[in-house]
Scaffold this active site. Structure first.
Site, PDB file in Angstrom:
ATOM      1  N   ASP A   1       0.818  -1.218   0.000  1.00 17.02           N
ATOM      2  CA  ASP A   1       0.000   0.000   0.000  1.00 17.02           C
ATOM      3  C   ASP A   1       0.852   1.269   0.000  1.00 17.02           C
ATOM      4  O   ASP A   1       0.319   2.374   0.000  1.00 17.02           O
ATOM      5  CB  ASP A   1      -0.931  -0.007   1.223  1.00 17.02           C
ATOM      6  CG  ASP A   1      -2.021   1.052   1.141  1.00 17.02           C
ATOM      7  OD1 ASP A   1      -2.532   1.291   0.031  1.00 17.02           O
ATOM      8  OD2 ASP A   1      -2.358   1.651   2.177  1.00 17.02           O
TER       9      ASP A   1
ATOM     10  N   THR B   1      -7.958   5.491  -0.519  1.00 16.14           N
ATOM     11  CA  THR B   1      -8.155   4.179  -1.135  1.00 16.14           C
ATOM     12  C   THR B   1      -9.581   3.674  -0.954  1.00 16.14           C
ATOM     13  O   THR B   1     -10.162   3.806   0.124  1.00 16.14           O
ATOM     14  CB  THR B   1      -7.178   3.157  -0.526  1.00 16.14           C
ATOM     15  OG1 THR B   1      -5.847   3.623  -0.712  1.00 16.14           O
ATOM     16  CG2 THR B   1      -7.329   1.796  -1.184  1.00 16.14           C
TER      17      THR B   1
ATOM     18  N   GLN C   1      -5.241  -1.465  -7.132  1.00 16.20           N
ATOM     19  CA  GLN C   1      -5.907  -0.605  -6.159  1.00 16.20           C
ATOM     20  C   GLN C   1      -6.688   0.486  -6.886  1.00 16.20           C
ATOM     21  O   GLN C   1      -6.226   1.018  -7.898  1.00 16.20           O
ATOM     22  CB  GLN C   1      -4.878   0.043  -5.227  1.00 16.20           C
ATOM     23  CG  GLN C   1      -5.477   0.861  -4.092  1.00 16.20           C
ATOM     24  CD  GLN C   1      -4.411   1.400  -3.145  1.00 16.20           C
ATOM     25  OE1 GLN C   1      -3.935   2.520  -3.316  1.00 16.20           O
ATOM     26  NE2 GLN C   1      -4.024   0.603  -2.156  1.00 16.20           N
TER      27      GLN C   1
END
Length: 322
Positions: free
Chosen positions: A223, A251, A302
């Site tokens: 991440d 996100t 993502q």
């Protein structure tokens, strides 16, 4: 209710960042949480990895994680522990499924579906080759850019200097080392590359536990510097003016597919990241993580909210909210 010390600082040991307390069967609680500078809530990679640690504790070691699909629903505070509820959805002969629900203050802030596979090493294999790249020893730490800003004799916006100082301090305490490896063009897309490795990685006597923990560390790393590539592709910046000023970056969902069980996050991994599409207040990034010898160990994806600072038709600033 148990409260955590609200320092909002990343712990120097990756094992502490990932640690959860087992309350009972299928129920776990975070022991530390932190917020990156200027972020809306707890670092997403920490929530992902703690959820994975919890799920892994509820799976027979004969099965190895092969995919994890996550949704971020609400920003989490570092002041109150997150409780992870693991649901043993399915136990099959080849695959095992676990669902994880992360709860804070009675609200679900994050959900994940984790799938584990009984390894099939004799099956045929293929991977996209690793791009040509300088080795980590030839690359600068990501904080070097900001250190140069702080040492620059040229007048720099005080907001940028303040951010640079905070960022450098944060990076020096992080359990994850990051180096910039350059930007290349792949199929017309700008592709950003970074070298990552974890410091002080604990070792395990069991190979299965070792491999499982390495995946938890990689999920933490996955991440980092990820959605920001979409922001850069759009040309948005927090310190810009007008339509190029970033209003929100957060996100929505995150996915990891694992294709190797023998990598070591204590050695350098290359993260190759690109943005195939961004628009309508959203952007998606795809990533590939390689060992320094070129083995593709994980593929990531993502999507997140990426909003510019815009004016609505009446001439007032649009409010950024979820």
């Amino acid at each position: 209710m148990v409260e955590l010390e609200n320092k909002q600082v990343e712990h120097e040991l990756i094992s502490t960042s990932l640690e959860v307390e087992k309350l009972e069967a299928n129920l776990f609680r975070s022991k530390s949480l932190w917020i990156p500078i200027r972020a809306r809530g707890v670092f997403g990679g920490q929530v992902i990895s703690q959820a994975l640690v919890s799920a892994t504790e509820c799976v027979d070691p004969a099965y190895a994680l092969h995919s994890m699909h996550c949704y971020f629903l609400l920003s989490a505070s570092p002041a109150i522990p997150i409780v992870y509820h693991v649901d043993r959805v399915r136990d099959g002969r080849s695959y095992v499924t676990r669902a994880v629900r992360a709860v804070q203050n009675g609200r679900t802030v994050f959900i994940a579906m984790c799938s584990f596979q009984r390894p099939e090493p004799r099956q045929p294999s293929y991977q996209t080759p690793m791009p040509a790249v300088q080795g980590p020893e030839q690359c600068d730490d990501v904080e070097v850019y900001y250190e140069k800003i702080l040492m620059s004799p040229v007048e720099v916006d005080s907001r940028i200097k303040e951010y640079a100082l905070e960022y450098v301090q944060e990076r020096k305490k992080s359990p994850i080392a990051i180096k910039t490896a350059g930007i290349i063009s792949e199929d017309g897309m700008k592709t950003h590359m970074y070298w990552f490795k974890a410091r002080n990685v604990p070792k395990f006597d069991s190979p299965a536990k070792e491999a499982a923990y390495q995946k938890c560390i990689l999920s933490y790393i996955s991440d980092s510097h990820f959605l920001v590539v979409a922001r850069r592709t759009l040309g948005l910046d927090s310190f810009a003016k007008g339509a190029q000023r970033l209003a929100m970056l957060t996100t929505l969902d995150h996915t990891i597919w694992f294709y190797d069980d023998s990598f070591d996050c204590g050695d350098w991994l290359l993260y190759v990241i690109s943005t195939p599409r961004a628009g309508g207040g959203r952007g998606v990034v795809h990533g590939r993580m390689y060992t320094r010898t070129g083995t593709l160990v994980a593929v990531t994806s993502q999507e997140g909210v990426i909003r510019a600072h815009l004016l609505d038709p009446s001439g007032t600033t649009e409010r950024s909210k979820l």
